[in-house]
Structure formats: C-alpha cells, structure tokens
Design an enzyme around this catalytic site. Structure first.
Site, PDB file in Angstrom:
ATOM      1  N   LYS A 118      10.274  30.797  19.523  1.00 20.69           N
ATOM      2  CA  LYS A 118      10.489  30.719  20.973  1.00 20.69           C
ATOM      3  C   LYS A 118      11.949  30.969  21.329  1.00 20.69           C
ATOM      4  O   LYS A 118      12.275  31.717  22.246  1.00 20.69           O
ATOM      5  CB  LYS A 118      10.044  29.352  21.511  1.00 20.69           C
ATOM      6  CG  LYS A 118       9.976  29.308  23.018  1.00 20.69           C
ATOM      7  CD  LYS A 118      10.397  27.987  23.596  1.00 20.69           C
ATOM      8  CE  LYS A 118      11.892  27.880  23.674  1.00 20.69           C
ATOM      9  NZ  LYS A 118      12.380  26.640  24.247  1.00 20.69           N
ATOM     10  N   ASP A 136       7.167  27.766  26.312  1.00 19.94           N
ATOM     11  CA  ASP A 136       7.674  26.391  26.206  1.00 19.94           C
ATOM     12  C   ASP A 136       6.673  25.449  26.873  1.00 19.94           C
ATOM     13  O   ASP A 136       5.562  25.859  27.227  1.00 19.94           O
ATOM     14  CB  ASP A 136       9.074  26.279  26.834  1.00 19.94           C
ATOM     15  CG  ASP A 136       9.015  26.402  28.345  1.00 19.94           C
ATOM     16  OD1 ASP A 136       7.945  26.786  28.891  1.00 19.94           O
ATOM     17  OD2 ASP A 136      10.018  26.088  28.998  1.00 19.94           O
TER      18      ASP A 136
END
Ligand code: SF4
Length: 206
Positions: A118, A136
C-alpha cells in the site's frame, strides 16, 4: 441496487473536486518516510511531527541518528520504536542505493522496512504518477458501503476489484477521492449520508 459507476464518478468529482495527498512533503524521501509513519495514525498528526523532524534533520542525519533521539521525535505517532528503526534504515538504504532519492521501483520500495504494497502504491502514484489503487481503511470501508466489493476486508481483493471498475487513467484520482470521501464524509462512525450526493445502497436516513 447496483451502483452506477459513471454516476459515482460524477458525484465524486462534485464532492471531492480537487483530490490530493494530505501528507505534506518537500522532498521525495520525506513523502516515503511520511507514508510509512502514517500507519495506524492520522495524516494530520504525521504532518505535525514531520514538519519538525525534517526541519531538524537531513536524510544523512537520519541515517546516523541515535535511535533513542529519533524515538523521542516521533513518539506521538504510535508504534514509534518500530517506526524509528524503519526511518533510520530507509534513510541509510536510500543514501547507499539511490543517492538519497526514491526510485520508481516497486520491488525495491516494497523491500524497505515498514514499506508494504500500500505504501509503495501511494508513493509511486504521488511521485511518478504510476496508476495504482492504494487500499487503506477508508478505501476499504467506502468500497464496501458503495458495494464496489462484496463484503470483504481483503485489501488485495479490493484493489483488484477497483482496478477492474475504473480505467488506469482514473485510478489515482478515484483512489484519492474514495479515501477523502471516507475520511470526511463516509466516516466509520456516523457517516454523513444526508450531505452525501452518491446514490449509495447503504445511505442512511437522518
Ligand atoms: S451515502 Fe452514506 S454510506 Fe453511502 S457513501 Fe455516502 S456517506 Fe457513505
């Protein structure tokens, strides 16, 4: 009810017309370290800490810093002992491998301590405009509420689904829009459905 993707894009453009990364940085390595530090923490808090951190220390300073001093500087971010080690190691590796710069190299970034898939997505999109979908907690929640995914918290599955629903040139914009929608409107507790324009299957009445 199935969400209409074109309508969703139009509504996102109205609600979040200027989607941007909210982490403040002046140098490429500052962004990378800030994104790493933002794990389990708000961007607002990270900005307060990094403003002072990067004013006081260069990348070279951070690679040589006493870890206890660094822990003190970032203690308000949570998980600060781990994050201090990661910061120092990232500084050392960037200086050694790329003369202090962040490379456009996913494999290298994902191998840095504290930098997962991420974080690499956020950095590659922001610094190099690589089309990515960084998933997220906000994107996870919003994607589920909008039924863009089928009731899952699996970030890989969500990333893959979102990448199928939007075109590559839309990824970075839509990604920021979903994140900011989640941060300010489609909040975890008490989502502000009455001020949300999206025809959403989970819209709550006031
Ligand atoms: S209508 Fe409510 S639940 Fe749906 S996206 Fe908007 S804020 Fe979230």
């Amino acid at each position: 009810m199935k969400i209409d993707i074109n309508d969703l894009k139009n509504k996102l453009d109205i609600m979040v017309p200027d989607p941007k990364c909210e982490l403040i940085y002046n140098k490429d390595y500052e962004l990378l370290i800030a994104v790493m530090l933002s794990a389990q923490c708000t961007d607002k808090r990270v900005n307060i800490v990094t403003k002072e951190l990067f004013k006081k220390y260069t990348l070279n300073d951070l690679s040589n810093i006493d870890i206890k001093i660094l822990e003190k500087e970032i203690h308000s971010l949570g998980s600060y002992t781990k994050k201090a080690i990661y910061t120092k190691e990232i500084a050392t590796r960037l200086l050694k491998d790329y003369n202090g710069h962040v490379p456009n190299n996913r494999e290298y970034l994902e191998a840095l301590p504290g930098v997962g898939h991420k974080t690499a997505n956020v950095v590659l999109a922001e610094l190099f405009n690589v089309p990515t979908m960084a998933v997220d907690t906000h994107v996870t929640r919003v994607a589920n509420r909008l039924t863009l995914v089928k009731n899952t918290n699996d970030v890989n599955e969500i990333e893959n689904n979102l990448m199928k629903l939007f075109t590559k040139d839309e990824y970075n914009r839509v990604n920021h829009q979903l994140l900011l929608l989640g941060r300010y409107t489609c909040t975890a507790k008490n989502p502000k459905c009455s001020s949300c324009l999206i025809d959403c299957p989970n819209k709550k009445a006031d």
